[in-house]
Design a protein around this motif. Structure first.
Motif, PDB file in Angstrom:
ATOM      1  N   LYS B 144      -1.432  12.318   3.519  1.00 36.16           N
ATOM      2  CA  LYS B 144      -1.572  11.375   2.397  1.00 36.16           C
ATOM      3  C   LYS B 144      -2.203  10.053   2.841  1.00 36.16           C
ATOM      4  O   LYS B 144      -2.647   9.266   2.026  1.00 36.16           O
ATOM      5  N   GLY B 145      -2.229   9.846   4.133  1.00 37.48           N
ATOM      6  CA  GLY B 145      -2.706   8.551   4.636  1.00 37.48           C
ATOM      7  C   GLY B 145      -1.531   7.624   4.870  1.00 37.48           C
ATOM      8  O   GLY B 145      -0.424   7.863   4.369  1.00 37.48           O
ATOM      9  N   ILE B 146      -1.783   6.584   5.628  1.00 33.85           N
ATOM     10  CA  ILE B 146      -0.716   5.645   5.991  1.00 33.85           C
ATOM     11  C   ILE B 146      -1.044   4.278   5.407  1.00 33.85           C
ATOM     12  O   ILE B 146      -2.203   3.873   5.388  1.00 33.85           O
ATOM     13  N   GLY B 147      -0.024   3.586   4.953  1.00 33.08           N
ATOM     14  CA  GLY B 147      -0.241   2.208   4.468  1.00 33.08           C
ATOM     15  C   GLY B 147      -0.278   1.273   5.668  1.00 33.08           C
ATOM     16  O   GLY B 147       0.663   0.529   5.905  1.00 33.08           O
ATOM     17  N   TRP B 148      -1.380   1.313   6.405  1.00 28.05           N
ATOM     18  CA  TRP B 148      -1.458   0.572   7.677  1.00 28.05           C
ATOM     19  C   TRP B 148      -1.058  -0.890   7.517  1.00 28.05           C
ATOM     20  O   TRP B 148      -0.294  -1.413   8.324  1.00 28.05           O
ATOM     21  N   LEU B 149      -1.595  -1.513   6.498  1.00 27.55           N
ATOM     22  CA  LEU B 149      -1.292  -2.938   6.305  1.00 27.55           C
ATOM     23  C   LEU B 149      -0.401  -3.187   5.097  1.00 27.55           C
ATOM     24  O   LEU B 149      -0.015  -4.322   4.829  1.00 27.55           O
ATOM     25  N   THR B 150      -0.098  -2.124   4.343  1.00 30.73           N
ATOM     26  CA  THR B 150       0.690  -2.327   3.121  1.00 30.73           C
ATOM     27  C   THR B 150       2.094  -1.755   3.251  1.00 30.73           C
ATOM     28  O   THR B 150       2.892  -1.883   2.325  1.00 30.73           O
TER      29      THR B 150
END
Lengths: 458, 293
Positions: B144-150
């Motif tokens: 799903k992807g990662i909320g790197w900065l969120t």
């Protein structure tokens, strides 16, 4: 030898101390002047008022939020003003909006505020109470500017404790922008169609946003509704639409009150299930308008300033509506505003008054309003609809009746720390929704508590 | 002769005078002023009020200072080991290969790039829906992807990883200089004794590189406590307060909340922490630093 070296080092150090004492001494005299700014301001004001027409050429400064379009207009207005007042030159200073008020506060502290400057709703009250602003009612009483042209609702934002410390610049109303084509593509009635049938409600708004978010097309991601909870403008209107308020009449925080909490819960649930998207999820530098222009955003919540970037956009039809009607039966909106102030330390208050009267008057504002704000003057509302973008541009003007302004809560305006805490905590509540980490009941109660503490120690 | 010596001394002091005056005005005076200010309540607009130790007590009793210290420690835990291991590893790899200068330049390039430019590029790399990292995760790993900065979990490690990429070249150059200062004779003796490459690295390179490692670790610890630019640009301390590190906290207290007393008290505490850590490193250097003399 060691002793001799010690002597020389001592001389060098003493010289440095002497130099620094001189430097600090100069600084202190400036600080003292700043601390007495209100007296100086009054004295200057009296002198300047007596000297109605400056015989010698004077140069005054005016700082404003930087924006390429408006900066050009302001420069031109300054030239027009000098053409009419050959003895007064206006030096316009454009400052990036992200740190504008921080810079103003630092300048105020160092006694270096510009003669005239744009002031925002988050600082005006504080500046006026601390004596950094000159009283400007003379602008009206001397006939430089006709007070009756301004809307009463806006005029009150320029007064503190019954005294006038600014003239109105522009204000804004925040509304829901929507992509009408995307609604049609999703087989949904547009928000305006729902409004016309008195069915533009939170429930129907949520249904539309859910359907838009769920749209699938060749790997494209769609966003039902995008909003920015990073500042009060992002959510105060929703609270107001539900009959809630962030603070009560005594200035106590009421985020955990039933109506206010309901509004936060509504937005929170939308974020949690992925129907609503936070502006914070976009890369910095990508505005809501840019994302909207890609055609993947159904709705977003913003002010008229967004029109700057959308005015020439023709790829799809877009329009605006107020925040939908809540279960309490009210629409909602938010009103950020700006005004023009004069520094109490200005040595050219007479010239400064002339300039702000010229700039806030209908003659200048008709060119300045353009696509970025709403005029404070009753005579100029037609400018909003004259441009013909979007179709229901009148909504910008009409929603002011449902709107809530930050100025309604001076208790927050006087405490920058409370404002920071509010922004950070609200952002955290909504980001936490996505992570399943936060809880509206618990977190709004905590927010009330922390704000109470901050305000008690103000 | 004596007179000439005195003249030399005076001219020497005169030559360093501009530098001394600069240090005094721009470093010593602000430091003294900050310590003084930490005993006052001052919002930049009103007259300062003396409050004694209240600002220091506030730092230890309210959660924001603790939160910022915790975030700083999280950053340090990721940044320092990664930075030291990577920079030493790259330096060791590049030490004996052809086109050394070319590779060194490549690795050093991010160091001379402005923090704003680096931060803006990494903002895009880390973007939730538009970033290349999440694109790879989605396309290659079907994740799903990662909320790197969120995401509050990922934001500090993400910034630490970016900072390592940005600064690893600087430490690499220092390590390379250190490596080149180690006499070949040690390695030749070790080879004669049958020591393999790993053994040589462990028993010769690491100990003889320890003065460089001491310097680098001090500088890296200081710089990691002072991390600010990338956080200010990329997250502004968010989401919420998840990346509010100590210097960002000092900035927020001073220039957003206008609590100069709290801000300077936190700055003095940070200064003390860095000073104590540096003293500890110097005091313990006898145990692990080996000078080649």
């Amino acid at each position: 030898m060691v002793c001799k070296n010690f002597k020389i080092i001592s001389i060098v150090v003493i010289l440095m101390f002497a130099f620094s004492v001189l430097a600090v001494g100069c600084g202190s005299s400036q600080t003292a002047a700043a601390n007495n700014s209100s007296t100086v301001g009054q004295a200057s004001s009296e002198t300047a008022t007596a000297d109605k027409a400056p015989a010698q050429k004077v140069k005054i400064s005016y700082s404003h939020w930087q924006d390429n379009e408006t900066s050009k207009i302001i420069k031109q207005k300054a030239l027009d003003f000098t053409a009419k007042n050959p003895n007064i030159e206006v030096d316009t200073i454009a400052i990036p909006s992200s740190n504008y008020m921080d810079k103003m506060k630092a300048l105020a502290a160092s006694g270096e505020l510009y003669d005239t400057f744009d002031c925002g709703d988050d600082t005006f009250v504080n500046f006026a109470k601390k004596g950094y602003l000159a009283e400007v009612s003379n602008v009206y009483t001397s006939g430089l500017l006709d007070k009756s042209i301004f809307k009463d609702t806006i005029l009150k934002y320029n007064e503190v404790n019954g005294k006038t410390y600014a003239v109105p610049q522009t204000h804004n109303t925040m509304v829901v922008y929507y992509n009408a084509d995307l609604f049609k593509k999703a087989g949904l009635p547009t928000p305006q169609e729902l409004m016309d049938k008195d069915r533009w409600t939170w429930d129907n708004f949520l249904t539309s946003a859910k359907k838009l978010s769920a749209m699938q097309e060749s790997g494209k991601k769609y966003y039902g509704f995008v909003f920015d909870p990073g500042w009060w403008g992002g959510y105060f209107g929703w609270m107001a639409s539900n009959g809630g308020a962030p603070f009560d009449a005594n200035g106590n925080p009421t985020f955990s009150s039933k109506e206010t909490k309901q509004a936060i819960q509504f937005l929170y649930d939308g974020v949690k299930d992925g129907t609503f998207t936070l502006a914070q999820m976009l890369p910095k530098g990508v505005g809501l308008e840019q994302l909207f222009k890609t055609g993947t955003v159904g709705m977003f919540y913003s002010g008229r300033w967004s029109l700057q970037m959308l005015k020439d956009f023709k790829d799809f039809e877009f329009d605006i509506v107020p925040i939908p009607k809540s279960p309490a039966g009210k629409y909602g909106a938010t009103v950020p505003w700006a005004n023009i102030c004069i520094s109490a330390k200005s040595k050219n208050i007479d010239a400064a008054e002339k300039w702000i009267a010229f700039f806030a008057g209908d003659g200048s504002m008709k060119d300045f309003v353009g696509y970025q704000g709403l005029p404070a003057s009753k005579n100029l509302d037609h400018l909003i609809t004259d441009v013909g973008i979007p179709k229901h541009a009148q909504t910008y003007v009409d929603v002011i009746q449902y709107a809530v302004a930050n100025a309604t809560y001076p208790v927050m305006l006087e405490s920058p720390e409370a404002a920071t805490e509010l922004s950070k905590k609200m952002q955290d509540i909504f980001v936490g929704a996505k992570e399943g980490r936060t809880n509206v009941d618990k977190d709004t109660a905590q927010l009330d508590e922390s704000l109470k503490k901050i305000l008690a120690n103000k | 002769m004596k007179r000439k010596g005195n003249f030399d001394n005076i001219s020497g002091y005169l030559f360093i005078m501009p530098q001394l005056v600069g240090i005094f005005i721009f470093s010593v005076l602000p430091l003294v002023a900050a310590v003084g200010l930490s005993f006052f309540k001052w919002d930049l607009l009103d007259v300062p009020q003396f409050v004694g130790l209240k600002n220091y007590i506030t730092q230890f009793t309210q959660p924001d200072f603790g939160n910022s210290m915790l975030n700083t420690l999280k950053y340090i835990v990721v940044y320092i080991p990664l930075n030291l291991i990577l920079s030493l590893g790259i330096a060791a790899l590049l030490n004996n290969i052809a086109f050394k200068t070319f590779y060194r330049t490549i690795f050093f390039l991010p160091v001379v790039t402005s923090s704003v430019a680096v931060s803006m590029i990494w903002l895009w790399i880390y973007s939730d829906d538009f970033g290349i990292l999440n694109l790879i995760i989605r396309l290659v790993f079907h994740g799903k992807g990662i909320g790197w900065l969120t995401s509050t979990t990922w934001v500090v490690p993400s910034i630490a990883i970016m900072s390592v990429w940005w600064s690893v070249g600087y430490n690499m150059v220092l390590f390379m200089a250190g490596l080149q200062g180690i006499s070949r004779s040690y390695y030749e003796s070790a080879e004669l004794d049958g020591a393999n490459a790993l053994s040589q690295f462990w028993h010769i390179t690491l100990p003889l590189l320890s003065p460089t490692t001491l310097f680098i670790s001090i500088v890296t610890i200081i710089s990691s406590f002072q991390v600010f630019d990338q956080i200010f640009i990329m997250t502004d301390g968010g989401p919420g307060k998840a990346s509010e590190v100590i210097v960002k906290y000092i900035y927020t207290q001073g220039f957003q909340n206008f609590k100069m007393g709290d801000s300077t008290a936190a700055a003095v505490i940070l200064f003390s922490i860095i000073m104590v850590l540096t003293i500890i490193q110097f005091k313990t250097q006898d145990r692990w630093v080996h000078y080649d003399n």
